[in-house]
Design a protein around this motif. Structure first.
Motif, mmCIF file in Angstrom:
data_model
loop_
_atom_site.group_PDB
_atom_site.id
_atom_site.type_symbol
_atom_site.label_atom_id
_atom_site.label_comp_id
_atom_site.label_asym_id
_atom_site.label_seq_id
_atom_site.Cartn_x
_atom_site.Cartn_y
_atom_site.Cartn_z
ATOM 1 N N LEU A 92 -18.157 22.854 38.555
ATOM 2 C CA LEU A 92 -17.473 22.519 37.308
ATOM 3 C C LEU A 92 -18.499 22.551 36.185
ATOM 4 O O LEU A 92 -19.485 21.815 36.214
ATOM 5 C CB LEU A 92 -16.834 21.132 37.400
ATOM 6 N N VAL A 93 -18.286 23.421 35.215
ATOM 7 C CA VAL A 93 -19.220 23.588 34.100
ATOM 8 C C VAL A 93 -18.513 23.235 32.803
ATOM 9 O O VAL A 93 -17.514 23.854 32.443
ATOM 10 C CB VAL A 93 -19.752 25.035 34.039
ATOM 11 N N ILE A 94 -19.056 22.238 32.105
ATOM 12 C CA ILE A 94 -18.480 21.807 30.834
ATOM 13 C C ILE A 94 -19.401 22.157 29.678
ATOM 14 O O ILE A 94 -18.949 22.539 28.601
ATOM 15 C CB ILE A 94 -18.192 20.289 30.851
ATOM 16 N N ASP A 95 -20.711 22.059 29.900
ATOM 17 C CA ASP A 95 -21.659 22.334 28.831
ATOM 18 C C ASP A 95 -22.836 23.142 29.390
ATOM 19 O O ASP A 95 -22.940 23.342 30.602
ATOM 20 C CB ASP A 95 -22.136 21.033 28.175
ATOM 21 N N PRO A 96 -23.732 23.637 28.525
ATOM 22 C CA PRO A 96 -24.836 24.475 28.995
ATOM 23 C C PRO A 96 -25.752 23.804 30.012
ATOM 24 O O PRO A 96 -26.301 24.478 30.892
ATOM 25 C CB PRO A 96 -25.589 24.815 27.703
ATOM 26 N N THR A 97 -25.929 22.487 29.918
ATOM 27 C CA THR A 97 -26.757 21.792 30.900
ATOM 28 C C THR A 97 -26.132 21.877 32.281
ATOM 29 O O THR A 97 -26.830 22.106 33.284
ATOM 30 C CB THR A 97 -26.964 20.315 30.501
ATOM 31 N N ASP A 98 -24.803 21.708 32.360
ATOM 32 C CA ASP A 98 -24.110 21.883 33.641
ATOM 33 C C ASP A 98 -24.371 23.275 34.207
ATOM 34 O O ASP A 98 -24.648 23.438 35.395
ATOM 35 C CB ASP A 98 -22.594 21.724 33.468
ATOM 36 N N ALA A 99 -24.256 24.283 33.338
ATOM 37 C CA ALA A 99 -24.432 25.672 33.776
ATOM 38 C C ALA A 99 -25.833 25.894 34.319
ATOM 39 O O ALA A 99 -26.022 26.512 35.381
ATOM 40 C CB ALA A 99 -24.139 26.629 32.621
ATOM 41 N N PHE A 100 -26.833 25.406 33.613
ATOM 42 C CA PHE A 100 -28.228 25.571 34.035
ATOM 43 C C PHE A 100 -28.486 24.887 35.370
ATOM 44 O O PHE A 100 -29.062 25.473 36.287
ATOM 45 C CB PHE A 100 -29.165 25.018 32.961
ATOM 46 N N LEU A 101 -28.061 23.637 35.490
ATOM 47 C CA LEU A 101 -28.331 22.877 36.709
ATOM 48 C C LEU A 101 -27.560 23.443 37.898
ATOM 49 O O LEU A 101 -28.085 23.506 39.016
ATOM 50 C CB LEU A 101 -27.989 21.405 36.496
ATOM 51 N N PHE A 102 -26.323 23.874 37.675
ATOM 52 C CA PHE A 102 -25.552 24.481 38.757
ATOM 53 C C PHE A 102 -26.229 25.747 39.254
ATOM 54 O O PHE A 102 -26.340 25.980 40.461
ATOM 55 C CB PHE A 102 -24.132 24.784 38.278
ATOM 56 N N ASN A 109 -21.507 30.727 43.603
ATOM 57 C CA ASN A 109 -20.993 32.051 43.256
ATOM 58 C C ASN A 109 -19.701 32.009 42.446
ATOM 59 O O ASN A 109 -19.028 33.034 42.275
ATOM 60 C CB ASN A 109 -20.801 32.907 44.517
ATOM 61 N N ALA A 110 -19.366 30.826 41.934
ATOM 62 C CA ALA A 110 -18.178 30.693 41.079
ATOM 63 C C ALA A 110 -18.342 29.477 40.184
ATOM 64 O O ALA A 110 -18.999 28.504 40.561
ATOM 65 C CB ALA A 110 -16.910 30.558 41.922
ATOM 66 N N MET A 111 -17.748 29.557 39.006
ATOM 67 C CA MET A 111 -17.748 28.409 38.102
ATOM 68 C C MET A 111 -16.360 28.228 37.521
ATOM 69 O O MET A 111 -15.633 29.191 37.300
ATOM 70 C CB MET A 111 -18.755 28.592 36.971
ATOM 71 N N SER A 112 -15.988 26.981 37.305
ATOM 72 C CA SER A 112 -14.707 26.649 36.697
ATOM 73 C C SER A 112 -14.966 25.832 35.437
ATOM 74 O O SER A 112 -15.835 24.961 35.426
ATOM 75 C CB SER A 112 -13.846 25.849 37.685
ATOM 76 N N MET A 113 -14.210 26.150 34.387
ATOM 77 C CA MET A 113 -14.400 25.466 33.108
ATOM 78 C C MET A 113 -13.088 24.876 32.602
ATOM 79 O O MET A 113 -12.010 25.386 32.913
ATOM 80 C CB MET A 113 -14.947 26.435 32.056
#
Length: 210
Positions: A92-102, A109-113
């Motif tokens: 689950l990615v809400i902000d850029p920090t989530d994206a980086f840490l994930f 291999n997948a992200m949900s927003m």
């Protein structure tokens, strides 16, 4: 890398905004975006968040896609549906920090927003920033760096755990509600995008037979 975009019915009207942001950033890193829709709220083929997960499982297990970008109103439903599939590891990615840490810790291999909750002013800029943090570095390098080896070991254990807990994708396709499956692959451009890119003949043959 082939990145698949999947949008569900409640947020389908935002597909052009999401696709534009994703295509812009993915292109910077030499990646291709395959937009599986929904393309608008009026599409004949309607995807629920449950179908998002099933479609993500098909694309990743067949290697028709290397990474899936999806979401729903909160992002939660699509994340849960994706993670119910074999071989799919969705964050689950809400902000850029989530994206980086994930990317760096989990290397999924997948992200949900969330495309309704918190999707307000300058939302397209947040999308671009999230995608950039997701794709600008090699995934799985670890954060903090001194824990990289431990994180890699945990990813291997999680992969093994999921393999033990899940059926293979072809078995899933044969066992799942066939009407649900037909609806999940009924998108306008599914055949055009999927079959030339699928690397699993058995999955392709089963879906064609439907």
């Amino acid at each position: 890398m082939k990145i698949a975009l999947i949008s569900e019915n409640s947020q389908a009207a935002k597909n052009p905004i999401i696709n534009e942001a994703l295509t812009k950033v993915a292109g910077e890193f030499g990646h291709d975006v395959h937009n599986y829709g929904m393309y608008s709220a009026e599409d004949d083929a309607s995807l629920t968040y449950v179908m998002n997960g099933l479609l993500a499982g098909i694309l990743l297990n067949s290697k028709a896609a290397d990474f899936v970008v999806t979401g729903c109103g909160t992002g939660m439903g699509s994340m849960l549906a994706c993670n119910s599939m074999p071989g799919v590891f969705c964050g689950l990615v809400i902000d850029p920090t989530d994206a980086f840490l994930f990317s760096q810790i989990n290397a999924g291999n997948a992200m949900s927003m969330p495309y309704a909750k918190g999707f307000g002013w300058a939302a397209e800029l947040n999308l671009e920033d999230c995608y950039r943090k997701l794709f600008e570095m090699e995934p799985g390098l670890g954060y903090p760096k001194e824990r990289a080896a431990i994180m890699a070991a945990n990813r291997t254990k999680l992969t093994d755990l999921k393999a033990a807990a899940c059926h293979d994708m072809l078995s899933v396709l044969k066992s799942v509600d066939q009407d649900l499956l037909k609806s999940a692959i009924a998108g306008e451009k599914f055949a055009e995008l999927f079959y030339p890119n699928s690397q699993d003949d058995q999955i392709s043959a089963y879906l064609k037979a439907l």
